[in-house]
Write an enzyme that holds these catalytic residues in place. Structure first.
Site: not given
Length: 236
Positions: A148, A152
């Site tokens: 990600h 995140k």
């Protein structure tokens, strides 16, 4: 014979997902947004949709399904309203407590409910494939690698953990690895390996709109179903 559209309430309308839901709802057949709820409001009506503050939630018009992408403190009131009105409840609100998960199970005795960490229809299919592969490949190593963007915070991702639960249901013992790099929207690789061979199941998201579209599809398909606790894959 014409079927009436599903009347939708969007709860958490000022957030990133809420804004995507409002923007994309017009593209979803069989759906009509009747109200949008957010913590504070500016305009009362935007693009023909009435907006309500969170404190005004009990006064929203009749609806068949609610999509909730809010905060844990906003989760309980909208779930209770759906239960009281007999409406379907779809939620992707993160950080809910064990007590709130129990409230979901309790509500599922009265209405159809769905909570998911990921509303991608592709991930829903991947979830089923992972469970089937794990059941068929007894004794194989199972590794889940998720990637990600750098902003995140949680690791492994909620989706990776959900895929791990699918693998565990099939009898595997998943291990996890997480990568945070650049602006990656989301990638999940589930690998099964044995001596001399391996299988890789992969899902790559390149646009966050897929999550909003999936939630809209889920709301349309969940409305009018019998009471129960559903998964996205149950609605495919």
């Amino acid at each position: 014979m014409t079927t009436a559209p599903v009347r939708l309430l969007i709860h958490g309308a000022s957030g990133r997902m809420g804004q995507a839901l409002l923007r994309l709802a017009g593209d979803q057949a069989g759906l009509q947004v009747v109200a949008a709820v957010q913590r504070r409001i500016g305009q009362r009506v935007v693009d023909g949709i009435p907006h309500f503050a969170g404190s005004e939630l009990p006064g929203v018009p009749a609806f068949d399904a609610a999509i909730d992408f809010s905060l844990p403190e906003g989760f309980d009131p909208v779930l209770a309203l759906c239960a009281a009105r007999g409406a379907a409840f779809v939620s992707g609100t993160t950080g809910i407590s064990d007590a709130q998960r129990q409230a979901l199970r309790d509500a599922s005795q009265r209405i159809p409910v769905l909570w998911a960490s990921n509303f991608s229809l592709g991930v829903a299919v991947l979830d089923e494939l992972v469970e089937r592969a794990a059941a068929a490949l007894d004794g194989w190593d199972c590794d889940i690698v998720e990637s990600h963007h750098t902003q995140k915070k949680d690791a492994p991702s909620g989706t990776a953990l959900s895929l791990g639960e699918a693998a565990a249901r099939g009898g595997a013992q998943p291990r996890y690895a997480s990568l945070r790099a650049g602006d990656i929207v989301g990638e999940h690789l589930v690998q099964f390996a044995a001596a001399g061979e391996r299988i890789e199941l992969v899902h790559r998201a390149t646009n966050r709109d897929i999550f909003a579209r999936g939630a809209l599809v889920a709301a349309v398909r969940l409305a009018g179903r019998p009471a129960g606790l559903y998964r996205v894959r149950d609605l495919l």
